[in-house]
Design a protein around this motif. Structure first.
Motif, PDB file in Angstrom:
ATOM      1  N   THR A  11       7.383  24.238  50.098  1.00 62.66           N
ATOM      2  CA  THR A  11       7.699  24.377  48.677  1.00 62.66           C
ATOM      3  C   THR A  11       6.914  23.335  47.891  1.00 62.66           C
ATOM      4  N   ALA A  12       6.817  23.532  46.587  1.00 61.62           N
ATOM      5  CA  ALA A  12       6.141  22.550  45.735  1.00 61.62           C
ATOM      6  C   ALA A  12       6.858  21.203  45.797  1.00 61.62           C
ATOM      7  N   GLN A  16       5.216  17.732  47.051  1.00 58.40           N
ATOM      8  CA  GLN A  16       5.160  16.580  46.149  1.00 58.40           C
ATOM      9  C   GLN A  16       5.819  15.359  46.772  1.00 58.40           C
ATOM     10  N   ALA A  17       6.955  15.573  47.430  1.00 55.86           N
ATOM     11  CA  ALA A  17       7.656  14.449  48.070  1.00 55.86           C
ATOM     12  C   ALA A  17       6.796  13.808  49.153  1.00 55.86           C
ATOM     13  N   GLU A  18       6.119  14.621  49.950  1.00 50.64           N
ATOM     14  CA  GLU A  18       5.257  14.077  51.002  1.00 50.64           C
ATOM     15  C   GLU A  18       3.997  13.440  50.437  1.00 50.64           C
ATOM     16  N   THR A  32      -4.981  15.900  43.538  1.00 48.31           N
ATOM     17  CA  THR A  32      -4.468  17.192  43.087  1.00 48.31           C
ATOM     18  C   THR A  32      -2.976  17.234  43.342  1.00 48.31           C
ATOM     19  N   GLY A  33      -2.256  17.850  42.449  1.00 50.14           N
ATOM     20  CA  GLY A  33      -0.836  18.061  42.655  1.00 50.14           C
ATOM     21  C   GLY A  33      -0.635  19.280  43.534  1.00 50.14           C
ATOM     22  N   PRO A  34       0.608  19.576  43.892  1.00 52.64           N
ATOM     23  CA  PRO A  34       0.882  20.737  44.725  1.00 52.64           C
ATOM     24  C   PRO A  34       0.338  22.031  44.112  1.00 52.64           C
ATOM     25  N   SER A  35      -0.320  22.814  44.941  1.00 53.37           N
ATOM     26  CA  SER A  35      -0.900  24.081  44.504  1.00 53.37           C
ATOM     27  C   SER A  35      -0.699  25.108  45.612  1.00 53.37           C
ATOM     28  N   ASP A  36      -0.397  26.340  45.224  1.00 54.44           N
ATOM     29  CA  ASP A  36      -0.286  27.410  46.209  1.00 54.44           C
ATOM     30  C   ASP A  36      -1.444  28.395  46.075  1.00 54.44           C
ATOM     31  N   ALA A  37      -2.534  27.933  45.517  1.00 59.97           N
ATOM     32  CA  ALA A  37      -3.693  28.795  45.269  1.00 59.97           C
ATOM     33  C   ALA A  37      -4.297  29.370  46.551  1.00 59.97           C
TER      34      ALA A  37
END
Length: 62
Positions: A11-12, A16-18, A32-37
């Motif tokens: 999950t986002a 982010q937490a990791e 880069t922040g979390p991305s599901d691209a």
């Protein structure tokens, strides 16, 4: 090419937490922040933060 770190999560929020934990423990900076691209979960990246030279190393002589 320098060093980079990648974290993956389901999950986002998990990603982010990791990413935050990695940056805290290794002194890294997120790039880069979390991305599901990519379509395979969530991915985020970071790089080592440059450190200042020790002592007077690297300073111009006066």
């Amino acid at each position: 090419m320098g060093v980079s770190y990648m974290v993956r999560g389901s999950t986002a929020a998990e990603c982010q937490a990791e990413l935050d934990r990695l940056c805290l423990l290794l002194g890294a900076t997120p790039t880069t922040g979390p991305s599901d691209a990519l379509g395979r979960g969530w991915v985020a990246r970071a790089v080592p933060t440059p450190q200042a030279p020790a002592g007077s190393e690297g300073l111009a002589s006066r």
